[in-house]
Design an enzyme around this catalytic site. Sequence first.
Site, PDB file in Angstrom:
ATOM      1  N   ASP A 178      -9.350  -3.595  -6.198  1.00  0.00           N
ATOM      2  CA  ASP A 178      -8.699  -2.460  -5.554  1.00  0.00           C
ATOM      3  C   ASP A 178      -9.061  -1.191  -6.328  1.00  0.00           C
ATOM      4  OD1 ASP A 178      -6.905  -0.512  -4.589  1.00  0.00           O
ATOM      5  OD2 ASP A 178      -5.286  -1.970  -4.334  1.00  0.00           O
ATOM      6  N   SER A 193       0.840  -1.195   0.000  1.00  0.00           N
ATOM      7  CA  SER A 193       0.000   0.000   0.000  1.00  0.00           C
ATOM      8  C   SER A 193       0.881   1.253   0.000  1.00  0.00           C
ATOM      9  CB  SER A 193      -0.961  -0.031   1.195  1.00  0.00           C
ATOM     10  OG  SER A 193      -1.925   0.991   1.101  1.00  0.00           O
ATOM     11  N   HIS A 239      -8.092  -4.581  -1.910  1.00  0.00           N
ATOM     12  CA  HIS A 239      -6.887  -3.997  -1.322  1.00  0.00           C
ATOM     13  C   HIS A 239      -6.683  -4.544   0.087  1.00  0.00           C
ATOM     14  CE1 HIS A 239      -3.753  -0.869  -1.313  1.00  0.00           C
ATOM     15  NE2 HIS A 239      -3.993  -0.789  -0.015  1.00  0.00           N
TER      16      HIS A 239
END
Length: 322
Positions: A266, A165, A296
Amino acid sequence: MSKFDPYEHLNISPNPDGSVTRLLRVPPVPTTLDEDSGVVAVSKDIPLNPEKKTWVRLFRPTKLPSNDSEVARIPIILYFHGGGWVVFQASDPVVHERGTHFASQTPAICVSVNFRLAPESRLPAQYDDAVDALLWVKKQAVDPNGEPWIRDYGDFSRTYLYGCSNGANITFHLGIRSLDMDLEPLKIGGLVINQPMFGGAQRTKSELRFAADQLLPLPVLDLMWQLALPKGTDRNHRYCNPMVDGAHRNLLPRLYRCLVIGYGGDPMIDRQQDFVQMLVMNGVMVEARFDDVGFHGIDLVDPRRSAVVMNMVKEFIWSSPA
C-alpha cells in the site's frame, strides 16, 4: 505517450461548478427482507438526514444466536466504506457484500452509512454524517418506537466503528469526536481501522516506492485529497495528516482500543505504521496487524484475504472486555 489523467483513472469527469460526474454506474444491490430467500442477512434502507440526503443500510443476520430460549443480543458495527471520498455508496455490490459478511459472520447488526461524497461535500461533511449515524444508533436504544432490529437485537454496550481506506479515516476522526459526546447507554468497544487513508505534504518512502501503483498512483491520491479537503488547505491538514499538532492529539490518551490493518504494498503503509506508533506513544491499546504481502483494498477482491480480515474483526470484537 498520452499524459496520465487521474480523473480518467477514477472514472469521473470534472464539471465547471466544481462537482464531478461519476461515469461508472454499477447497478445498486436491492435490499431484502425475505428470510426464506436463502440470504444469510436481511437488509433495509433507513433515512438518516433527509436534508443532507444521507441514509443507512441496516443488516441483520438471518440466523440470530440464542441463549436458551431467548435471542442473544449481538454487537453493533457502524461501517464506513472506502472509495477515496469520491466514489461508492452503501448500495454498491462490494459495500453491500461487506455489510452482509459483518452481519452474518460476526454476527452483528451492521449499520452501513451512506455518507456524502466529495467534492460536492468536502470534509468535515463526512465526519458530520458519521456523528449523525452514531447519534441515530444511540437514539434507537432510548426510543420505545426505535428501529426494532437494533432495539431488540443490538447490544448497545458493544458498539464498534469500522472503516476501510477513507472510511478508516472517518472511523478514527469519529472516535476522537465521540470522546466528548454523551452516548449513554451506547458504549464504543473499539475501532477497526482497516488500511486507513492518510496523507501529508512530504512524500514518504512508500509513496515514492509505489508512485506508479496500479490502483492508487500518487496523482490519484493527490486528486482525492484535492477534492476532499477544505478549499485553501493542503495535505498537512489534520483531516489528512493526523501526525500534525492539533487538539486531536490531546485526546489520543482517551481513545478506545484499536485494531489497525495494513499491507506492505500500500503506498500509504508508512503513514499507517507511523499512525500506529503515534497511538502507542499516547497509551492507546493497539493491535496492529500488518502483512508484508498485499496491496490497498486486497481484502475486497481476494476472498482468502477477506476471510482473514473478517476473522481479525471477529476476534477483536469477541475478545473485548465485557
